[in-house]
Write an enzyme that holds these catalytic residues in place. Sequence first.
Site, PDB file in Angstrom:
ATOM      1  N   SER A   1      15.205 -11.605   6.826  1.00  0.00           N
ATOM      2  CA  SER A   1      16.174 -12.550   6.275  1.00  0.00           C
ATOM      3  C   SER A   1      17.544 -12.147   6.776  1.00  0.00           C
ATOM      4  CB  SER A   1      16.137 -12.487   4.742  1.00  0.00           C
ATOM      5  OG  SER A   1      17.261 -13.110   4.164  1.00  0.00           O
TER       6      SER A   1
ATOM      7  N   TYR B   1      15.697  -7.826  -3.475  1.00  0.00           N
ATOM      8  CA  TYR B   1      15.400  -8.569  -2.249  1.00  0.00           C
ATOM      9  C   TYR B   1      16.153  -7.972  -1.058  1.00  0.00           C
ATOM     10  CZ  TYR B   1      14.590 -12.701   0.707  1.00  0.00           C
ATOM     11  OH  TYR B   1      14.218 -13.553   1.710  1.00  0.00           O
TER      12      TYR B   1
END
Length: 248
Positions: free
Chosen positions: A130, A143
């Site tokens: 990401s 995350y």
Amino acid sequence: MTDLIGRKALVTGAAGGIGAACAHELAARGAAVTVADIDEVGAKTVATEIGGSAWAVDLLDVGALAELSLSVDILVNNAGVQTVSSIEDFPPERFRLIQTLMVEAPFLLIRAALPHMYEQGFGRIINISSVHGLRASPFKVAYVTAKHALEGLSKVTALEGGPHGVTSNCVNPGYVRTPLVDKQIAEQAVAHGIPEQEVVEKVLLTESVIKRLIEPEEVARLVTWLASDDAGMVTGSSYVMDGGWSAR
């Protein structure tokens, strides 16, 4: 194109979203794809659509993963979840779960796949990271931590795998149009009393210079290129697809 004929691929979290798009694209290029997901019905549906096979698997069962031996040529580590909370309110058990799913499970799958890849002198490991693997945002501590760790795992794999014909890379998208993101947009539109497009442009994509969501198929096409023979000299890299977010 059918340049992946004869290759076997495994995609995790492939019952929907980015994973399903990757499974479709890899199959369209000729690969025999295993659709892995905890959602057995969803995995079977995608597998039927692409002529692949389904693997209903709980990636949190790390004991079982530690005993695996995988005969795959292409491994796409995609499965992941998100929890938004301040650090002081973040449940420790949720933090541990996210690290297990998004770091330990990819490590164990790579570990299970490398012997076969080394034996045949070919392998492609593609980790769906990401922009948060390279940048941080508040309230996403688990995350962001997991994606940063995945970047390190990918680079070490590249260094060890290179002499054996195995490449390892990360794909780093920003916000991708998935059911989960669509739900977040709708909820924030109601909460802020603004149109959904304004949520996309001013809330989600405030750091992006291109004000649109990424389509799952765009990610899948990059993944498929990384899986191909054309990307044989590409390893240890992180391919950003974030509309200019990380250029700031």
